[in-house]
Design a protein around this motif. Structure first.
Motif, mmCIF file in Angstrom:
data_model
loop_
_atom_site.group_PDB
_atom_site.id
_atom_site.type_symbol
_atom_site.label_atom_id
_atom_site.label_comp_id
_atom_site.label_asym_id
_atom_site.label_seq_id
_atom_site.Cartn_x
_atom_site.Cartn_y
_atom_site.Cartn_z
ATOM 1 N N ALA A 1 -2.722 -3.448 2.856
ATOM 2 C CA ALA A 1 -2.922 -2.487 1.765
ATOM 3 C C ALA A 1 -3.023 -3.192 0.414
ATOM 4 O O ALA A 1 -3.869 -2.843 -0.425
ATOM 5 C CB ALA A 1 -1.774 -1.478 1.748
ATOM 6 N N VAL A 2 -2.182 -4.196 0.190
ATOM 7 C CA VAL A 2 -2.209 -4.941 -1.080
ATOM 8 C C VAL A 2 -3.555 -5.635 -1.257
ATOM 9 O O VAL A 2 -4.189 -5.564 -2.328
ATOM 10 C CB VAL A 2 -1.064 -5.968 -1.124
ATOM 11 C CG1 VAL A 2 -1.183 -6.850 -2.371
ATOM 12 C CG2 VAL A 2 0.288 -5.269 -1.107
ATOM 13 N N LEU A 3 -4.027 -6.311 -0.209
ATOM 14 C CA LEU A 3 -5.303 -7.016 -0.275
ATOM 15 C C LEU A 3 -6.458 -6.045 -0.474
ATOM 16 O O LEU A 3 -7.399 -6.318 -1.241
ATOM 17 C CB LEU A 3 -5.506 -7.823 1.016
ATOM 18 C CG LEU A 3 -4.487 -8.932 1.287
ATOM 19 C CD1 LEU A 3 -4.714 -9.520 2.677
ATOM 20 C CD2 LEU A 3 -4.569 -10.024 0.233
ATOM 21 N N LEU A 4 -6.396 -4.905 0.208
ATOM 22 C CA LEU A 4 -7.472 -3.913 0.130
ATOM 23 C C LEU A 4 -7.586 -3.341 -1.281
ATOM 24 O O LEU A 4 -8.694 -3.186 -1.819
ATOM 25 C CB LEU A 4 -7.219 -2.796 1.135
ATOM 26 C CG LEU A 4 -8.220 -1.641 1.131
ATOM 27 C CD1 LEU A 4 -9.598 -2.141 1.541
ATOM 28 C CD2 LEU A 4 -7.757 -0.528 2.075
ATOM 29 N N ILE A 5 -6.454 -3.019 -1.898
ATOM 30 C CA ILE A 5 -6.464 -2.450 -3.246
ATOM 31 C C ILE A 5 -7.110 -3.427 -4.233
ATOM 32 O O ILE A 5 -7.908 -3.038 -5.096
ATOM 33 C CB ILE A 5 -5.031 -2.090 -3.687
ATOM 34 C CG1 ILE A 5 -4.523 -0.884 -2.880
ATOM 35 C CG2 ILE A 5 -4.978 -1.785 -5.189
ATOM 36 C CD1 ILE A 5 -3.047 -0.592 -3.070
ATOM 37 N N PHE A 6 -6.778 -4.703 -4.107
ATOM 38 C CA PHE A 6 -7.367 -5.714 -4.989
ATOM 39 C C PHE A 6 -8.880 -5.788 -4.799
ATOM 40 O O PHE A 6 -9.648 -5.824 -5.779
ATOM 41 C CB PHE A 6 -6.721 -7.069 -4.712
ATOM 42 C CG PHE A 6 -7.296 -8.196 -5.528
ATOM 43 C CD1 PHE A 6 -7.426 -8.093 -6.907
ATOM 44 C CD2 PHE A 6 -7.694 -9.378 -4.913
ATOM 45 C CE1 PHE A 6 -7.951 -9.135 -7.659
ATOM 46 C CE2 PHE A 6 -8.229 -10.420 -5.656
ATOM 47 C CZ PHE A 6 -8.360 -10.297 -7.033
#
Length: 475
Positions: free
Chosen positions: A150-155
């Motif tokens: 989720a963190v990588l996707l948001i970025f």
């Protein structure tokens, strides 16, 4: 081997959608932009629109079948239970080609990014580091994998949004087409349907991932989340691809500004926002690649798990779940070993093979809806049911079939070779097709694969409860 555990039901709606979008790699639209733009004579958004329409029909079929068979396995399980166990194995085997190769593709892309940043380091170092880190994260827990994804996707999505904003500013200042709103990216003189279909087969690669969320059915808090998660994944991903490719096509009407057409992402970043934005854009692409690697690594290990629990792959190894981590550790390690092959193969060759298995799976998922509802359970009794269970999936099957025959020769040849190996394996396993594939079943192993469902009041609740899943029809 130690006693096997079960998969843990701890994924809510948006965790599943996030894994699907992570799998789809939002920034891949820029990696393939030059190739598709050249293939379609500057109509990349049209290729994505065709692919999205095909995927929406197929997503409806996935949503129907995941409620009937609420377990991981996807096209393999649906074909096995509605048509034939042997045919189901072959569909699953064919699907394994793209599912196994996708983690390797992400490893290859990560290696290429690192080679450009640190050209003096040997390429195999990045392959090994990537594989060890990814395998460790996916092994630890599914919840942890989803959170990191989720963190990588948001970025990545944030950087795609910034690209669109920069593109609007540049277009307003007269760059590219010089306008913000125009039909030119979709249709103009010189665009042909045949080339758009070829382009659609290329961008189909971008959509692989919405179907993979069905692999998390045994880890969803409630199975009724799955149809919504599938549709949200394909529509959200399609919207990102359409909007990003639209502005990219307006800003770069042809490939004349690119030195490297095969992967113009770094140049797109620089030409759009300068060196600083290019750095962030490349970081976002790397983050998206890692997110896709996590999701694809996790999903294929679940498919191998189902095939292991069914006995068509060695059960003791492929059907094992670690009772502490609630993950299929052997399968995860095997996928990691496949990733190590990224040292030897080229991205062009591997990516050419992926869509073969995906389009075969999509076609059969559409056909299983017809097989189950029209023939096995005979629920087609009026116009509405005929439209939902025959017309819609038939259109989906035809559209995916058209894309399949439009694949490049390399993909068709490689896919048929892989399918032939599967037929030989099936013949050996069934002693010349004299033994039924169903005889390898172990109902207890299937039943123990996941924990009971959580109350639907958890994440994603709020919608009326859908009818409970129908009992699978067995031969």
């Amino acid at each position: 081997m130690a006693a096997s555990g079960s998969l843990k039901r701890n994924l809510g709606l948006w965790s599943i959608v996030g894994l699907g979008l992570g799998y789809m790699t939002p920034t891949v639209v820029f990696d393939t932009f030059g190739i598709v733009s050249g293939e379609t004579s500057g109509a990349v958004p049209s290729a994505y629109l065709i692919a999205l329409i095909v995927m929406i029909f197929t997503a409806f079929s996935y949503g129907k079948m995941v409620k009937v068979f609420p377990t991981a396995g996807s096209a393999y399980t649906y074909t096995r239970e509605t048509m034939s166990p042997g045919l189901g194995f072959l569909v699953g085997w064919t699907s394994l080609m793209d599912y196994l190769l996708l983690p390797m593709v992400n490893c290859l892309i990560a290696r290429l990014y690192m080679e450009s940043l640190v050209p003096d380091a040997p390429p195999w170092v990045w392959v090994v580091v990537y594989t060890v880190v990814m395998t460790g994260i996916v092994t630890s827990s599914m919840r942890g994998t989803a959170n990191f994804n989720a963190v990588l996707l948001i970025f990545a999505v944030t950087m795609v949004t910034l690209f669109c904003i920069f593109a609007i500013v540049n277009l307003t200042n007269g760059e590219g087409a010089g306008v913000v709103f125009s039909p030119e990216p979709f249709v103009h003189e010189g665009v042909k349907l045949s080339t758009l279909l070829t382009g659609a087969t290329v961008v189909c690669f971008s959509f692989i991932g919405f179907d993979a969320v069905t692999m998390y059915t045994n880890e969803a808090k409630h199975v009724n989340l799955m149809p919504k998660a599938i549709m949200l994944t394909v529509v959200s991903g399609g919207a990102i691809f359409l909007v990003a490719s639209y502005f990219a096509q307006l800003l770069f009407p042809d490939n004349s500004q690119f030195n490297i057409v095969d992967d113009p992402l770094p140049e797109i970043g620089f030409l759009t926002g300068g060196h600083v934005f290019q750095g962030f854009f490349l970081a976002a692409a790397f983050a998206a690649t890692i997110a896709s690697g996590l999701a694809s690594h996790a999903s294929v290990s679940r498919m191998l798990l189902v095939m292991g629990r069914n006995g068509v792959l060695p059960r003791k190894a492929f059907g094992y779940i670690n009772p502490k981590t609630h993950t299929p550790v052997f399968n995860i390690a095997l996928v990691g070993a496949v990733c190590l092959l990224a040292m030897s193969f080229s991205l062009e060759f591997i990516s050419a093979l992926i869509n073969f298995g995906a389009l075969i799976a999509f076609t059969f998922v559409n056909l299983t809806v017809i097989a189950h509802y029209a023939f096995r359970t005979r629920q087609v009794v009026d116009f509405k049911s005929a439209f939902n269970f025959v017309v819609m999936p038939a259109i989906g099957a035809i559209l995916t079939g058209v894309l399949w025959v439009s694949l490049h020769e390399t993909a068709l040849i490689g896919g048929l070779v892989w399918l032939t190996i599967g037929v030989i394996y099936l013949a050996a396993m069934t002693r010349g097709f004299r033994r039924s594939v169903r005889s390898f079943d172990d109902p207890e192993a299937d039943a123990e694969m996941s924990e009971p469902e959580m109350p639907e009041s958890a994440e994603g609740a709020g919608a009326p409860e859908a009818p409970g899943p129908e009992a699978p029809v067995r031969d």
